[in-house]
Design a protein around this motif. Structure first.
Motif, PDB file in Angstrom:
ATOM      1  N   MET A   1       0.849  -1.195   0.000  1.00 35.91           N
ATOM      2  CA  MET A   1       0.000   0.000   0.000  1.00 35.91           C
ATOM      3  C   MET A   1       0.890   1.253   0.000  1.00 35.91           C
ATOM      4  SD  MET A   1      -2.985   1.003   2.759  1.00 35.91           S
ATOM      5  CE  MET A   1      -1.894   1.341   4.124  1.00 35.91           C
ATOM      6  N   SER A   2       0.578   2.175  -0.906  1.00 35.76           N
ATOM      7  CA  SER A   2       1.384   3.404  -0.955  1.00 35.76           C
ATOM      8  C   SER A   2       1.114   4.244   0.297  1.00 35.76           C
ATOM      9  CB  SER A   2       1.023   4.161  -2.229  1.00 35.76           C
ATOM     10  OG  SER A   2       0.675   5.468  -1.957  1.00 35.76           O
ATOM     11  N   LEU A   3       2.142   4.960   0.743  1.00 35.12           N
ATOM     12  CA  LEU A   3       1.984   5.783   1.936  1.00 35.12           C
ATOM     13  C   LEU A   3       1.035   6.945   1.693  1.00 35.12           C
ATOM     14  CD1 LEU A   3       5.647   6.050   3.304  1.00 35.12           C
ATOM     15  CD2 LEU A   3       3.714   4.841   4.323  1.00 35.12           C
ATOM     16  N   VAL A   4       0.966   7.370   0.442  1.00 42.52           N
ATOM     17  CA  VAL A   4       0.138   8.531   0.097  1.00 42.52           C
ATOM     18  C   VAL A   4      -1.065   8.035  -0.713  1.00 42.52           C
ATOM     19  CG1 VAL A   4       0.102  10.688  -1.203  1.00 42.52           C
ATOM     20  CG2 VAL A   4       2.144  10.050   0.086  1.00 42.52           C
ATOM     21  N   PRO A   5      -2.281   8.409  -0.293  1.00 45.49           N
ATOM     22  CA  PRO A   5      -3.471   7.939  -1.024  1.00 45.49           C
ATOM     23  C   PRO A   5      -3.483   8.470  -2.471  1.00 45.49           C
ATOM     24  CG  PRO A   5      -4.077   9.103   1.011  1.00 45.49           C
ATOM     25  CD  PRO A   5      -2.609   9.253   0.855  1.00 45.49           C
ATOM     26  N   THR A   6      -3.806   7.590  -3.398  1.00 44.33           N
ATOM     27  CA  THR A   6      -3.861   7.983  -4.811  1.00 44.33           C
ATOM     28  C   THR A   6      -5.251   8.504  -5.145  1.00 44.33           C
ATOM     29  OG1 THR A   6      -2.212   6.338  -5.390  1.00 44.33           O
ATOM     30  CG2 THR A   6      -3.605   7.129  -7.177  1.00 44.33           C
ATOM     31  N   VAL A   7      -5.295   9.596  -5.874  1.00 47.61           N
ATOM     32  CA  VAL A   7      -6.571  10.135  -6.350  1.00 47.61           C
ATOM     33  C   VAL A   7      -6.557  10.082  -7.874  1.00 47.61           C
ATOM     34  CG1 VAL A   7      -8.080  12.150  -6.432  1.00 47.61           C
ATOM     35  CG2 VAL A   7      -6.785  11.653  -4.348  1.00 47.61           C
ATOM     36  N   HIS A   8      -7.452   9.282  -8.429  1.00 44.96           N
ATOM     37  CA  HIS A   8      -7.544   9.172  -9.884  1.00 44.96           C
ATOM     38  C   HIS A   8      -8.522  10.213 -10.408  1.00 44.96           C
ATOM     39  CE1 HIS A   8      -5.266   5.424 -10.218  1.00 44.96           C
ATOM     40  NE2 HIS A   8      -5.810   5.112  -9.053  1.00 44.96           N
ATOM     41  N   LEU A   9      -8.199  10.808 -11.516  1.00 47.74           N
ATOM     42  CA  LEU A   9      -9.177  11.680 -12.174  1.00 47.74           C
ATOM     43  C   LEU A   9     -10.338  10.819 -12.627  1.00 47.74           C
ATOM     44  CD1 LEU A   9      -7.284  14.076 -14.624  1.00 47.74           C
ATOM     45  CD2 LEU A   9      -8.093  14.540 -12.319  1.00 47.74           C
ATOM     46  N   PRO A  10     -11.566  11.310 -12.557  1.00 45.36           N
ATOM     47  CA  PRO A  10     -12.678  10.556 -13.139  1.00 45.36           C
ATOM     48  C   PRO A  10     -12.397  10.330 -14.627  1.00 45.36           C
ATOM     49  CG  PRO A  10     -13.468  12.530 -11.995  1.00 45.36           C
ATOM     50  CD  PRO A  10     -11.978  12.611 -12.016  1.00 45.36           C
ATOM     51  N   ASP A  11     -12.847   9.180 -15.133  1.00 51.92           N
ATOM     52  CA  ASP A  11     -12.562   8.842 -16.539  1.00 51.92           C
ATOM     53  C   ASP A  11     -13.032   9.934 -17.486  1.00 51.92           C
ATOM     54  OD1 ASP A  11     -11.464   6.502 -15.705  1.00 51.92           O
ATOM     55  OD2 ASP A  11     -13.223   5.260 -16.171  1.00 51.92           O
ATOM     56  N   ASP A  12     -14.224  10.500 -17.185  1.00 49.46           N
ATOM     57  CA  ASP A  12     -14.753  11.489 -18.142  1.00 49.46           C
ATOM     58  C   ASP A  12     -13.941  12.782 -18.111  1.00 49.46           C
ATOM     59  OD1 ASP A  12     -15.760  11.929 -15.597  1.00 49.46           O
ATOM     60  OD2 ASP A  12     -17.807  12.379 -16.243  1.00 49.46           O
ATOM     61  N   LEU A  13     -13.391  13.146 -16.938  1.00 54.21           N
ATOM     62  CA  LEU A  13     -12.540  14.337 -16.895  1.00 54.21           C
ATOM     63  C   LEU A  13     -11.210  14.071 -17.607  1.00 54.21           C
ATOM     64  CD1 LEU A  13     -11.738  17.163 -16.068  1.00 54.21           C
ATOM     65  CD2 LEU A  13     -11.205  16.308 -13.766  1.00 54.21           C
ATOM     66  N   ALA A  14     -10.632  12.887 -17.350  1.00 55.59           N
ATOM     67  CA  ALA A  14      -9.370  12.553 -18.026  1.00 55.59           C
ATOM     68  C   ALA A  14      -9.569  12.564 -19.546  1.00 55.59           C
ATOM     69  CB  ALA A  14      -8.884  11.183 -17.563  1.00 55.59           C
TER      70      ALA A  14
END
Ligand SMILES: C[S@@+](CC[C@H](N)C(=O)[O-])C[C@H]1O[C@@H](n2cnc3c(N)ncnc32)[C@H](O)[C@@H]1O
Length: 351
Positions: A1-14
């Motif tokens: 588990m990464s120490l920093v939480p990952t935030v993915h862009l929503p698919d539609d925004l990407a």
């Protein structure tokens, strides 16, 4: 588990960013990106929009929007966890630019009937791009966003809202305008509504957040996140309270920023505060907030916490505490402590 939480862009925004920008976005050596980096490193408020034209707005959206989205989305997740069952009906995004916080709000409260929203900004170029990106959203409330050109200096007259976001804006204002904007945001928040201020996680950004927090609490607001209390912040001296969100770097991102890592960590400071009443009935801050990376030792986890008492404390969660220990191993910088739902769990008997 990464120490920093990952935030993915929503698919539609990407997809919208790629569609709108891939062909036109400036490369990392471009004058636009250099100027933006310089402006956003500097602390000098400008008399006219930094985002002057379509090329500036495109550079901003490619270079900064994924990171400001991630910061806003992380802060909103923390807010949402403190306001069980609450959905803001109306969102007002001050200095919203290309709409990062608008998308983050829609993602935090998903569904076709998500918060209606207005973005106010003085940059026509940023608003035009924000509107074009939003047109590609899968979410009706994002597509229906109102994009309004408005200067936010002085004491702007704002429409009422349930959630007012001021994300990565205060640094572009003079100290007097910052105070007036926070006061205006507080005045716009309905009873039971929330003002959320986010800034870069630097000493200066933190100082602006604390100044905003002071104004909100003086106006009778209750801090819901990240702080477990509304008293004076115990983080003083050379330290500053901040958090981090990991942002995966897309091809577009790399085109603008270069670099080899597949991600970057966006450091941010924030405060979310409630005008008590209404939805406030179910809203309460966490008992503690994890303010540094937890340290794992053999059979124990060390947690640096900000506590409801208003103090910074360190607690050692040992293996004999069973479920709490397992929760501590999963805890990350920025999380509430104990994790929501475990407050009433009892330690297991000693081994
Ligand atoms: C760093 S950008 C942040 C944009 C967006 N909130 C985000 O998180 O990506 C700052 C925004 O504040 C806007 N802004 C700065 N000063 C302003 C002012 N006096 N009146 C209105 N908007 C302003 C800028 O045009 C820009 O869009």
């Amino acid at each position: 588990m990464s120490l920093v939480p990952t935030v993915h862009l929503p698919d539609d925004l990407a997809a919208a960013l790629t569609r709108r920008l891939a062909a036109t976005v400036p490369t990392q050596a471009s004058a636009q990106v250099d100027r933006l980096i310089e402006n956003y490193r500097g602390a000098t408020p400008t008399a006219a929009p930094v985002l002057r034209d379509a090329a500036d707005a495109a550079a901003y959206a490619a270079y900064r929007m994924p990171a400001t989205y991630a910061a806003a989305r992380s802060a909103l997740a923390a807010l949402r966890a403190r306001t069980a069952g609450w959905t803001p009906a109306v969102h007002l995004d001050l200095g919203g630019g290309t709409g990062a916080a608008r998308w983050a709000v829609a993602d935090a409260w998903p569904g076709d009937a998500g918060p209606a929203g207005t973005v106010l900004d003085w940059s026509a170029a940023a608003l035009d791009l924000g509107r074009a990106l939003a047109a590609g959203s899968a979410t009706p409330s994002v597509r229906a966003t109102t994009w309004t050109r408005a200067p936010l200096s002085g004491a702007p007259d704002l429409p009422p809202a349930d959630l007012v976001t001021v994300s990565y804006v205060l640094g572009e204002l003079t100290p007097g305008d910052r105070a007036a904007l926070v006061d205006a945001a507080a005045g716009a928040a309905r009873a039971g509504g929330v003002v959320l201020v986010a800034e870069p996680g630097t000493p200066d950004g933190y100082a602006r957040v604390i100044a905003a927090r002071d104004r909100l609490t003086a106006a009778g607001f209750t801090v819901l996140a990240p702080c477990p209390h509304s008293g004076p912040c115990p983080v003083t001296g050379t330290d500053w309270c901040h958090f981090a969100a990991r942002v995966p770097r897309s091809a577009l991102h790399r085109q603008v920023k270069g670099g080899t890592l597949p991600y970057e960590d966006e450091k941010f400071s924030y405060v979310a505060a409630l005008r008590p009443a209404g939805a406030g009935a179910d809203a309460a801050p966490a008992a503690h907030r994890v303010v540094r990376h937890p340290q794992t030792r053999k059979g124990q986890v060390l947690l640096d916490l900000c506590a409801a008492s208003g103090d910074l404390t360190r607690t050692t969660v040992s293996k004999r505490l069973g479920p709490l220990y397992r929760a501590a191993r999963d805890a990350r910088w920025g999380d509430p402590w104990p994790p929501d739902g475990t407050e009433r769990e009892r330690p297991e008997p000693s081994e």
